[in-house]
Structure formats: structure tokens, C-alpha cells
Design an enzyme around this catalytic site. Sequence first.
Site, PDB file in Angstrom:
ATOM      1  N   ASP A 291      41.648  57.500  14.301  1.00  0.00           N
ATOM      2  CA  ASP A 291      41.535  56.102  14.712  1.00  0.00           C
ATOM      3  C   ASP A 291      40.244  55.957  15.500  1.00  0.00           C
ATOM      4  O   ASP A 291      39.613  56.949  15.876  1.00  0.00           O
ATOM      5  CB  ASP A 291      42.748  55.708  15.564  1.00  0.00           C
ATOM      6  CG  ASP A 291      42.855  54.207  15.833  1.00  0.00           C
ATOM      7  OD1 ASP A 291      42.198  53.427  15.118  1.00  0.00           O
ATOM      8  OD2 ASP A 291      43.576  53.819  16.764  1.00  0.00           O
ATOM      9  N   TYR A 465      42.499  49.702  16.236  1.00  0.00           N
ATOM     10  CA  TYR A 465      43.434  49.427  15.142  1.00  0.00           C
ATOM     11  C   TYR A 465      42.864  49.844  13.783  1.00  0.00           C
ATOM     12  O   TYR A 465      42.908  49.090  12.811  1.00  0.00           O
ATOM     13  CB  TYR A 465      43.849  47.948  15.129  1.00  0.00           C
ATOM     14  CG  TYR A 465      44.340  47.433  16.459  1.00  0.00           C
ATOM     15  CD1 TYR A 465      45.100  48.232  17.307  1.00  0.00           C
ATOM     16  CD2 TYR A 465      44.024  46.142  16.876  1.00  0.00           C
ATOM     17  CE1 TYR A 465      45.549  47.763  18.537  1.00  0.00           C
ATOM     18  CE2 TYR A 465      44.478  45.659  18.104  1.00  0.00           C
ATOM     19  CZ  TYR A 465      45.234  46.475  18.932  1.00  0.00           C
ATOM     20  OH  TYR A 465      45.670  46.002  20.154  1.00  0.00           O
ATOM     21  N   HIS A 466      42.354  51.081  13.737  1.00  0.00           N
ATOM     22  CA  HIS A 466      41.777  51.613  12.507  1.00  0.00           C
ATOM     23  C   HIS A 466      42.422  52.946  12.116  1.00  0.00           C
ATOM     24  O   HIS A 466      41.719  53.931  11.875  1.00  0.00           O
ATOM     25  CB  HIS A 466      40.263  51.822  12.672  1.00  0.00           C
ATOM     26  CG  HIS A 466      39.495  50.593  13.008  1.00  0.00           C
ATOM     27  ND1 HIS A 466      38.232  50.630  13.579  1.00  0.00           N
ATOM     28  CD2 HIS A 466      39.799  49.278  12.848  1.00  0.00           C
ATOM     29  CE1 HIS A 466      37.797  49.394  13.760  1.00  0.00           C
ATOM     30  NE2 HIS A 466      38.733  48.556  13.330  1.00  0.00           N
ATOM     31  N   PRO A 467      43.736  53.033  12.018  1.00  0.00           N
ATOM     32  CA  PRO A 467      44.351  54.313  11.639  1.00  0.00           C
ATOM     33  C   PRO A 467      44.035  54.665  10.190  1.00  0.00           C
ATOM     34  O   PRO A 467      43.965  53.794   9.324  1.00  0.00           O
ATOM     35  CB  PRO A 467      45.848  54.061  11.844  1.00  0.00           C
ATOM     36  CG  PRO A 467      46.007  52.582  11.658  1.00  0.00           C
ATOM     37  CD  PRO A 467      44.752  51.974  12.218  1.00  0.00           C
TER      38      PRO A 467
END
Length: 550
Positions: A291, A465-467
Site C-alpha cells: 500500500d 487506499y492503494h492496496p
Amino acid sequence: MEADYVIVGAGSAGCALAYRLSEDGANSVIVIEYGGSDAGPFIQMPGALSFPMNMKRYDWGFESEPEPHLGNRKMHVPRGKVLGGSSSINGMVFVRGHAEDFNHWRDCGAQGWSYADVLPYFKRMETWNGGDDPVYRGKSGPLFVSRGTRKNPLFMAFQEAGRQAGYPVTEDYNGGQQEGFGAMEQTVFKGERWSAAKAYLRPALKRPNVSVVRGFARRVIIKDGRATGVEIVRKTLVEAVRARKEVIIAASAINSPKLLLLSGIGPAGHLQEHGIDVVADRPGVGQNLQDHLELYLQVKSKLPITLYRYWNLLGKARVGLQWMLTRTGPGASNQFETAGFIRSVAGVDYPDIQYHFLPIAVSYNGKAAAEGHGFQAHVGTNRSPSRGQVTLRSNNAMEPPKIQFNYMSREEDWQDFRTAIRLTREVFAQPAFDKYADGEIQPGAHLQSDEELDGFIRQHAESAYHPCGTCKMGAVDDPMAVVDSETRVIGVEGLRVADSSIFPRITNGNLNGPSIMVGEKAADHILGRAMLPPEDAPVWMNPNWKKSQR
């Protein structure tokens, strides 16, 4: 309920897959989606982006396990539970990633995914309003990519401050030069969010060979080593959606590994622990979770020119009314209109720090800073070496998985974030901000030592919020690879994964763009088409990167 192709998840990649797999009319497609409609002003109005990602109606509502290196805080992990998936609740920022990100994918065993290989798919998917650039940009794709007006003088002040600090100005960070400061791009068209649902799914649903089935996918049906469908729950009924050709999972970096695990694909020991029969022992399923973390560096404004002037009931009503009547005004932009990509130190060959600039001091939950008028830079590192995992809590499909990012678990993370804070302070100290900046709100100028900055990071670092990465793409002989370079799940026939979970390593910047690209390219693999011809476009690298930080 039967189709040639069954797609699990109507998100960024899933919508693109539905559009491309059904395009020639030869194949039927069913898309399984648990979430509901993306209609409503909170989703469609770009300036209201903080609302949908905090609404149970649209968000799965995941949270991480306590993060041991961030004061045991549980982190919010929003994922779209709605048509369009996370493209319907995200910040609408469009970043392809750096060319070297994709060359790294290739070097990790994802053959055919170098920058030259993926560039034609990025071009195929977009219609860009920034001008005519046939080398790097598309002009006839389903996804509209635009730039904000940058009318607020603070946007250009941030770009100019970057230039004054010695960094380049880039005309197009999604083109030949990512490094530098310049205009940020957004998936907005005519003042509205242009999600994957609008770009891809709605046009696909006009075809007779595409349909959406509402339901909760609880496992892939596998017979004799081949995926034949998906078991779903609709209300209280358990039903099967049959796939004549293939099942494609595109359910996010959280739900895709969860569904594989529930279907018996994953680390054998973990599956047996939960009483799940092992179909394929793939130890990489759920591992390699990555992330982007970020901090907000906030500065008080001398002038009342920030978005804070709308941060009251009357102001919000005025912005909302203008947007509803004309699709213009502050509500027609996500307000991330200037970006920066820089390198942290000499010896780093391409940017590892990203900026989003915002002309208000506010958090993602919509709470403005107490000081009133202010502005902020979201700053974060791009390629953390820390890795986490997604695992099952139980074999109950309705129970959320365990999400452990393991943020800041390496000393390198701490060094990089301290550097990012200090470099950002240097940018805000440039003459371009002399008439605007009136002192640091946070972290606060009194925090200077490594220990003081570490305390701030531990308390205030937030997920961007970039998994991604939990079903890694790689070589078939890589024991940690989950899918091969054609997105096929290794060890199971007729099953693929195509979304951000297959990223071998996280890309620079926001992940919506590369996630859609994965759906575009995977569709050609699935259909057995020849890939679009590679395009060997030049990429600017700072010629002095070995010796100079800027």
C-alpha cells in the site's frame, strides 16, 4: 445463470473486462457484484469525494488489524461495494505509474508486462483532453481523463515552489516524464466522476450478451481441477453461476485472495487450519500485500482564498447547487489539481515520493483544520519494502478477512518518511509561498528531530487506499506467484485473476489507472488475441540521478 465468462467484481478491472470480452458479440458475460447502484450525487460529484468512501452503502467497511509500528492503530481500508467498485468512491486521481514500474514487473517474471507492452493498453483505454500526443496518450478510449482548471492561485504556487526548489516542471507526468511538478489528472468528464462503471460497464450492458447478477460470491466451483462457475448467495438462497469457458476474479486486492482461499487455493497449512480442502497449494495467495502511506503537511494561509470559505452549510449548499445546475464550480473537480513526483536522495533512479496538493487543510473524513484557512500537501513514499498479508478469519465467507499491512516495519520506511517531511518543508519555504504561507499547522515547526518526526509519523500516517499485490503475477516456477503472465491461476484450469492484486510490486502513484489497464490487457489474453504491438517510447530519466537528488 450461465455465460461463457463469469467475472467476479464490477470494479475497475472487472468493468473493463466485461466491455472487452463482450465487444465482438461472440461471447456472453455475467458480472457478479454484491454492491448496488452508483447513482446519486455523492458519487457523481467530484468535490464530494469524501462522502462515498465513508458510507456503508458504497464501502465494504474493512479495517486492518492493529498495526504494530503505527501505535497499534487499526487503519480504514475502504473498497468499493458498488457498480464501478473503488473507481466509484476513490479520489479520481489518474496516474499510470512510472515506466520503470512495469519494467520491474517484467523483471519479476511477468513477461509481456514491460512499459513498452502496457503503453498501448493505456492509450487504448483513454480519451485525454490535454492535447494531441499520439506517442503517449489516447484519444478514443472509454475512459475520459482530464485536468482541473487550476484557477486557485495556490495550485500554481505549489508548482512554482517546486521549480524554485530545483525540481523540473513536467508537462505530463503520464507521458514521457513523470519526475517533477505539474498538473494532476483526474477521471472527470463534464464535471462528473467518470468511473469504470460509466466508462465500460454501462456501454457493455447495452449489449444483449452482458448482464450483472447481484449476489455475494462465496467460492469458486472447481471440478477435477477446473473452475466451472461461482457459488453466490442472493438473500438467503445459494445459487451457482456457471461459466462455459472461464471464471475471472476481479474483486480487489482484499476480496480476490479471500475468494481464492475460500475456494481451496492458497497456503495448504492455512487452508487446513480452517477446514478447507486444498485444491492448489499456492503459498503466495494473500501474501505480498502493499500500500501507499501518506502524511498531510498543512500550512496556515494568510489569505482567505482556500476552499475553507465553502466549509459551512451555506457554502456547501451553494457549491452543490451550482454543480447540480451547471456541473461547474468547485464541485466539478476533486481539487487535486497539482502534483509532484520527486526522488528522495541521489542514487534513486526514478521518483519515490509523490505529492497531491490540496487548497484546504482537511482530512479524508471531511474534518477541516481548526485554524481555518490553510492548504496541504499529501506526501508519501512510493515503494515501501514493507509487506503484509490478507488471511482468513474463518471459513465463513461472510466474515471479513484479516488484513495486516505491516506498515513501517523496515528502518528504510522511517528514513524515507523523515526525508519526505523535510523536503516538503523546503518546498513550502520557497518564495512562491511568501504571500500565502503563515506557518505550519502540522506537524508543527517545533517538531524537528528524527525522534519527534517519528512520533508524528506513528500517530498521523494514513493509508492512501492503494492496496495491491496479494495474488502476485510471476513465472510459473516462482513458488510465491499466484497467476502467470497471462493472469491464469497457477494450478487451476479455467480460472484467472485480473485486478490490482496481481501487481508484483506497487506502481508509482494512484492505482485506478493501472488496475483498469490490467483489465484491458487481460481481456486480450483471455480471448487468445495477439497483444497490441509494443511501443518503445522514450522515457525521461534525470541524467544526474546517480549524483544528485534533483
